[in-house]
Structure formats: C-alpha cells, structure tokens
Design an enzyme around this catalytic site. Sequence first.
Site: not given
Length: 252
Positions: A19, A92, A126, A145, A158, A162, A191, A193
């Site tokens: 992505i 990302n 930041k 996600s 995970y 997220k 997705v 990948t």
Amino acid sequence: MDRNLVGKVALVTGGASGIGRATAIEFARRGAAVVVADADATGGKETVSYIETNCDARAMFVGVDVTDAVSVEAMIRSTVEHFGALDMAFNNAGVPDRAASLHVSTQENWDRVMSVNLEGVWHCMKAELDQMLLAGKGAIVNNASRSGLVGVPSDGVYGAAKHGVVGLTKAAAIEFAGKGVRINAVCPGLVETALTRARFGDELAARAKLANPLGRMAQAEEIASAVVWLCSDAASFVVGVALPVDGGATAR
C-alpha cells in the site's frame, strides 16, 4: 491525468512495498514530490526509481525506524531540507500480528506490533505536526484497518493497535483542525500484497471470496486512491474520519 498536487510535498512511511508503494506512486502521478521512507532501503529505492522513471515527479528515499523518535525527527528534517516543505503525510508503516490467536500471543509479539503500528504512528504524527503547525496547513492520513473498527478473530493484538490508531486520529483531528491541519485514517480490508500472500498462503483466495460483499481482495492502488483523495483539496471538509476501504465488510 489529474496533476492537482503539483508543488506539494508528500511523505509516505512504509513506502518500500504494498500500500505504501502504491500510494507514493499515486502521489507522484498527481504531481507531488514524494519522500519514500522505510526501514527497507532496497525496496524504498526501487519505489523512488519507479517514480523518477514513470511519473514525471521528484522523489527521494529516507531510511527510518518509526519506533525511534530520533529517527522519525531526522526523516522530517531531511524532507524539509530536500524539498522545502511537508504538505501531506501517510503514516503507513506497519507489521502483521504473528499470533494466530490472542491466547497464544507472546509479549514479544505484543511489543513488536504496538511499537510499530501504534507508537510509530504517534512518533510520526508528532514530528509531522511540528512542521505543519509552523506552516499553518497540512494533511495527515494514518493507516488503520478494518480490524481497527470491528473485532476480527486472530487479529487481537493487531486490532488493539489499529483501534488505537483510530483513537489517535480522531483526537488529533479535533485538536488540530482549527490550526489548519486535517487528520484522517483509512481502514483497509483484505488487500492483495506480498504481506497478505505470505501470511495466508493457499488460504488467501478462499478468504478473499468471503471477505466482503464484493467477494474479492482490494488492490493496493484502490487504497492509495482513497489516501490521496483524503490528502487533497477535494476532501477539504473531511476531518477525523476512519474511512473503511473494505468492499463493504464493515457494512454487514
């Protein structure tokens, strides 16, 4: 081709593949100068080479460890020193949950997922905000996600990270919208990948068929289009959203 980002500078972490690579390329196709940041120098430089060869845009690679605030701050300094500004950022960079179940997850797995997927986004925001607030403008998109919106079995750690990304996004969006910086998140579903192929192997095709009402995986370019739209003036009144790009999975 719509070149509506000419004169803008975009930063993409995790830009070496998947992505991130697709988004860096889409920014470049729209005319932006692009900083491709990643711990993977080989893949990151390949993304830069593709952009320079195919997109009529400027690009540079910066090595970064998003878990290290000093490394992230150096990334922002390099961006501004090289291109003179930072207008847009896509946070990302991320890693998968190595545990098939929360019950068998380890402390090492928890620390790794949280440090990259959540703390890394915090470090990046930041440092990006330091620059954007000086300029009085900017747009940030964080990669969350579908697992940041709903509970997904086998994605406990995970998903926790997220969900944290979504919370950071919403709180920061409210805090900084009045200071010229728009902050949003995208929430991809499954997705196609290298990462998903490696994780699911022979099960991937079957998972894709059941993943959402469209009955297929997303392509990385479909997520990239949503990210670039959120960063563009076309989304000038969009603030604090966690946008599902998941083929309708969370609409069920």
